[in-house]
Design a protein around this motif. Structure first.
Motif, PDB file in Angstrom:
ATOM      1  N   UNK A 141       0.891  -1.298   0.205  1.00 20.49           N
ATOM      2  CA  UNK A 141      -0.010  -0.064  -0.078  1.00 20.49           C
ATOM      3  C   UNK A 141       0.766   1.084  -0.104  1.00 20.49           C
ATOM      4  N   UNK A 142       1.856   1.249   0.483  1.00 18.12           N
ATOM      5  CA  UNK A 142       2.855   2.507   0.675  1.00 18.12           C
ATOM      6  C   UNK A 142       3.588   2.561  -0.462  1.00 18.12           C
ATOM      7  N   UNK A 143       3.292   1.817  -1.614  1.00 14.85           N
ATOM      8  CA  UNK A 143       3.876   2.165  -3.073  1.00 14.85           C
ATOM      9  C   UNK A 143       3.183   3.359  -3.603  1.00 14.85           C
ATOM     10  N   UNK A 144       1.972   3.477  -3.178  1.00 18.30           N
ATOM     11  CA  UNK A 144       1.234   4.604  -3.794  1.00 18.30           C
ATOM     12  C   UNK A 144       1.893   5.967  -3.536  1.00 18.30           C
ATOM     13  N   UNK A 145       2.358   6.161  -2.056  1.00 15.44           N
ATOM     14  CA  UNK A 145       2.912   7.335  -1.674  1.00 15.44           C
ATOM     15  C   UNK A 145       4.205   7.611  -2.354  1.00 15.44           C
ATOM     16  N   UNK A 146       4.909   6.498  -2.779  1.00 16.42           N
ATOM     17  CA  UNK A 146       6.410   6.590  -3.416  1.00 16.42           C
ATOM     18  C   UNK A 146       5.920   7.097  -4.837  1.00 16.42           C
ATOM     19  N   UNK A 147       5.295   6.534  -5.396  1.00 10.98           N
ATOM     20  CA  UNK A 147       4.962   6.508  -7.026  1.00 10.98           C
ATOM     21  C   UNK A 147       4.371   8.260  -7.037  1.00 10.98           C
ATOM     22  N   UNK A 148       3.590   8.683  -6.189  1.00 13.05           N
ATOM     23  CA  UNK A 148       3.295   9.910  -6.261  1.00 13.05           C
ATOM     24  C   UNK A 148       4.280  10.969  -5.933  1.00 13.05           C
ATOM     25  N   UNK A 149       5.130  10.847  -4.736  1.00 11.30           N
ATOM     26  CA  UNK A 149       6.149  11.580  -4.660  1.00 11.30           C
ATOM     27  C   UNK A 149       7.019  11.771  -5.683  1.00 11.30           C
ATOM     28  N   UNK A 150       7.258  10.563  -6.358  1.00  9.66           N
ATOM     29  CA  UNK A 150       8.415  10.591  -7.268  1.00  9.66           C
ATOM     30  C   UNK A 150       7.821  11.476  -8.621  1.00  9.66           C
ATOM     31  N   UNK A 151       6.787  11.407  -8.812  1.00 12.12           N
ATOM     32  CA  UNK A 151       5.972  12.265  -9.629  1.00 12.12           C
ATOM     33  C   UNK A 151       6.162  13.893  -9.585  1.00 12.12           C
ATOM     34  N   UNK A 152       5.733  14.178  -8.290  1.00  9.76           N
ATOM     35  CA  UNK A 152       5.811  15.388  -7.765  1.00  9.76           C
ATOM     36  C   UNK A 152       7.119  16.032  -7.517  1.00  9.76           C
ATOM     37  N   UNK A 153       7.998  15.319  -7.386  1.00 12.64           N
ATOM     38  CA  UNK A 153       9.508  15.878  -7.211  1.00 12.64           C
ATOM     39  C   UNK A 153       9.954  15.832  -8.566  1.00 12.64           C
ATOM     40  N   UNK A 154       9.612  15.043  -9.395  1.00 12.68           N
ATOM     41  CA  UNK A 154      10.231  15.274 -10.887  1.00 12.68           C
ATOM     42  C   UNK A 154       9.683  16.583 -11.678  1.00 12.68           C
ATOM     43  N   UNK A 155       8.441  16.757 -11.140  1.00 19.22           N
ATOM     44  CA  UNK A 155       8.033  17.958 -11.641  1.00 19.22           C
ATOM     45  C   UNK A 155       8.524  19.430 -11.430  1.00 19.22           C
ATOM     46  N   UNK A 241      -7.029   1.560   4.850  1.00 14.69           N
ATOM     47  CA  UNK A 241      -7.236   2.381   3.466  1.00 14.69           C
ATOM     48  C   UNK A 241      -6.925   3.824   3.648  1.00 14.69           C
ATOM     49  N   UNK A 242      -6.829   4.287   5.152  1.00 13.97           N
ATOM     50  CA  UNK A 242      -6.590   5.514   5.455  1.00 13.97           C
ATOM     51  C   UNK A 242      -5.051   6.063   5.494  1.00 13.97           C
ATOM     52  N   UNK A 243      -4.357   5.077   5.725  1.00 14.42           N
ATOM     53  CA  UNK A 243      -2.738   5.392   6.108  1.00 14.42           C
ATOM     54  C   UNK A 243      -2.097   5.939   4.825  1.00 14.42           C
ATOM     55  N   UNK A 244      -2.584   5.555   3.530  1.00 13.18           N
ATOM     56  CA  UNK A 244      -2.243   6.134   2.511  1.00 13.18           C
ATOM     57  C   UNK A 244      -2.483   7.582   2.617  1.00 13.18           C
ATOM     58  N   UNK A 245      -3.622   7.821   2.893  1.00 17.73           N
ATOM     59  CA  UNK A 245      -3.971   9.448   2.810  1.00 17.73           C
ATOM     60  C   UNK A 245      -3.089  10.113   3.794  1.00 17.73           C
ATOM     61  N   UNK A 246      -2.833   9.621   4.923  1.00 10.68           N
ATOM     62  CA  UNK A 246      -1.966  10.468   5.875  1.00 10.68           C
ATOM     63  C   UNK A 246      -0.485  10.465   5.167  1.00 10.68           C
ATOM     64  N   UNK A 247      -0.127   9.385   4.428  1.00  4.65           N
ATOM     65  CA  UNK A 247       1.414   9.555   3.785  1.00  4.65           C
ATOM     66  C   UNK A 247       1.249  10.715   2.919  1.00  4.65           C
ATOM     67  N   UNK A 248       0.130  10.579   2.048  1.00  3.71           N
ATOM     68  CA  UNK A 248       0.173  11.539   0.703  1.00  3.71           C
ATOM     69  C   UNK A 248       0.117  12.929   1.410  1.00  3.71           C
ATOM     70  N   UNK A 249      -0.449  13.013   2.614  1.00  2.00           N
ATOM     71  CA  UNK A 249      -0.841  14.564   3.039  1.00  2.00           C
ATOM     72  C   UNK A 249       0.617  14.871   3.460  1.00  2.00           C
ATOM     73  N   UNK A 250       1.588  14.003   4.055  1.00  2.00           N
ATOM     74  CA  UNK A 250       2.701  14.484   4.277  1.00  2.00           C
ATOM     75  C   UNK A 250       3.795  14.684   2.824  1.00  2.00           C
ATOM     76  N   UNK A 251       3.550  13.843   1.955  1.00  8.54           N
ATOM     77  CA  UNK A 251       3.994  13.932   0.923  1.00  8.54           C
ATOM     78  C   UNK A 251       3.653  15.442   0.169  1.00  8.54           C
TER      79      UNK A 251
END
Lengths: 282, 282
Positions: A141-155, A241-251
């Motif tokens: 489940x934590x791969x979602x945050x990793x993918x999201x972070x990678x995209x954002x920081x590439x931008x 299902x929610x821990x992902x939301x918290x990770x993304x908020x930190x990202x």
DNA sequence: TGCAGAATGAAATTAAATTTCGTAATATGA
DNA sequence: TCATATTACGAAATTTAATTTCATTCTGCA
């Protein structure tokens, strides 16, 4: 002026069996009721639709609709912090689930504020400012945050890397130096793949930022910088299902902070990227 | 967060004649509207009932009822007057930003309730129940949701596929049939890659579920089933950080609904997977 | 025991929301 | 310029929700 909910509460003893059941349900979930139909509410509280109407009249409301409007007004002003509820019930429709999930995810994000340490956050932002390469790693489940972070920081123009493949990561880490940052994402803080790669990255001299639940897990202990997410409840059967939301908020916070920092420098590049995208009509 | 009334106000120029009339009336008497029926409002503003419904969809609400509820909430809060804030201010510390992001993400999730159409949701769940293969596709920021969905549905035992690679997807779609579901994820509903693949999938007979902002975009129009996310504000410079939250909330709903449906059948497999994971000490 | 009266839910009715469909107006393009 | 989409719109049909009616059950009391 008394709130509607407390009015119901105090009227409860005078009401009949069926009406009391309705009242109890409303007190329990006042936020949910304005979105319901008589049918739904009758099912939830185990009475007939007719009783719902009678209930409304009993507490002095002209109609069920008026009642719903009054209740919503009430709830909106009350700003109550609703406490827990169980996510799964056999009779739940998709729409019920939807509202529950909204609630759960909202509360999860809300409680992020509790677990975050402001100094650690500042340290993380400082580390990112100076970073050369950013590596994100999370599995499951934590791969979602990793993918999201990678995209954002590439931008943002960072050399930013992630992969789900342990062996790919393994071959990548030897190239890290003191200038690089490794962001390890694991809710439990015990995931072996994540731990092993973190240790390896640390040995190479990279700064390790842990994005993990607030607990004294191995990852928490070993990281240079700890960004903690709250311990949101999770159903043992379905996982959180929610821990992902918290990770993304930190990202998001890291992303916005960095944007803030280097912001104006990249704005032009954003425009260029968008214009190019439009000209390619994608 | 903008108030609903001011949102209508700023949307006014883009609306059609009839819809503008409705908007103008609402701005004039926002407090009166929540108690009205479509008929009343249509008479007051001199349009047809159908236009009222269309107006609601235009401004991003799933139904007239949710619109009334949202408006009432808005009007109620207006008195207590919470001011909005812009996300970026020069003096903001990372910790300030963190709190702002919590707020923004929370509101985004909250407003999911407004844009979701309960019938479409039910249709989506039905489609998923019967699906053989699930294909998720999103690019850019929406790829996060695709990746997350793919992971979740794989856990449920579905043959679930996603890729960021357009050409990979292109080679995949010819193998789809009427039994398969293609979930197209695009905030704007205009992303060319997503549109092209959706059309292709549809031509192959697959059911197309669109996960997109509620607006009359090409994707919205062409999809078989529309799961709408709210039109969250986005900073033109940084893009939306929140639309992803709304997409994930919808994904969560689908996941939980399916879990709910096939739930107990997979619980044992979850256990097996976890036990195996532990024995591998990962 | 049996009767009055309250409480309740099932089914019927009424009202409201939403969809469908046909028409007219407007844009698009050969 | 004319044919062809596209869009906007309201009337009517349909679906869905709220309310009423009415038959049944339960309760207390003579």
């Amino acid at each position: 002026m008394k709130s509607l909910v407390s009015k119901i509460e105090s009227n409860l003893p005078q009401l009949s069996e069926a009406e009391r059941r309705i009242g109890e349900y409303i007190i329990e979930r006042p936020d949910a009721v304005p979105h319901m139909t008589t049918k739904e509410l009758s099912e939830k509280s185990g009475v007939s639709e007719a009783s719902i109407i009678r209930f409304c009249k009993s507490i002095g409301m002209g109609s069920f609709k008026t009642f719903k409007l009054a209740l919503l007004k009430d709830v909106t002003l009350m700003d109550t912090n609703l406490t827990d509820f169980s996510v799964l019930q056999q009779k739940d429709s998709p729409y019920d689930l939807f509202h529950k999930i909204i609630h759960v995810n909202k509360s999860a994000i809300e409680s992020c504020a509790d677990s975050m340490d402001r100094k650690e956050l500042a340290k993380a932002v400082e580390a990112l400012k100076e970073a050369e390469k950013l590596v994100f790693f999370g599995v499951g489940g934590s791969s979602t945050a990793a993918v999201d972070a990678q995209y954002k920081f590439t931008k943002l123009g960072y050399h930013s890397i992630t992969s789900l493949d342990f062996h790919y990561m393994l071959s990548l880490i030897p190239h890290l130096t003191e200038k690089d940052v490794f962001v390890a994402i694991s809710t439990s803080g015990k995931t072996k793949d994540v731990l092993e790669l973190s240790r390896f990255a640390k040995k190479r001299g990279a700064k390790v930022i842990a994005l993990t639940n607030i607990n004294k897990s191995p990852l928490y202990k070993e990281a240079d910088i700890r960004l903690c997410t709250p311990n949101v409840e999770q159903d043992f059967r379905i996982g959180s299902i929610s821990s992902r939301m918290t990770q993304l908020t930190v990202i998001d916070t890291l992303y916005m902070s960095m944007f803030h920092h280097i912001g104006e420098k990249v704005v032009q590049k954003y425009y260029d990227a968008r214009k190019e995208m439009e000209s390619l009509r994608r």
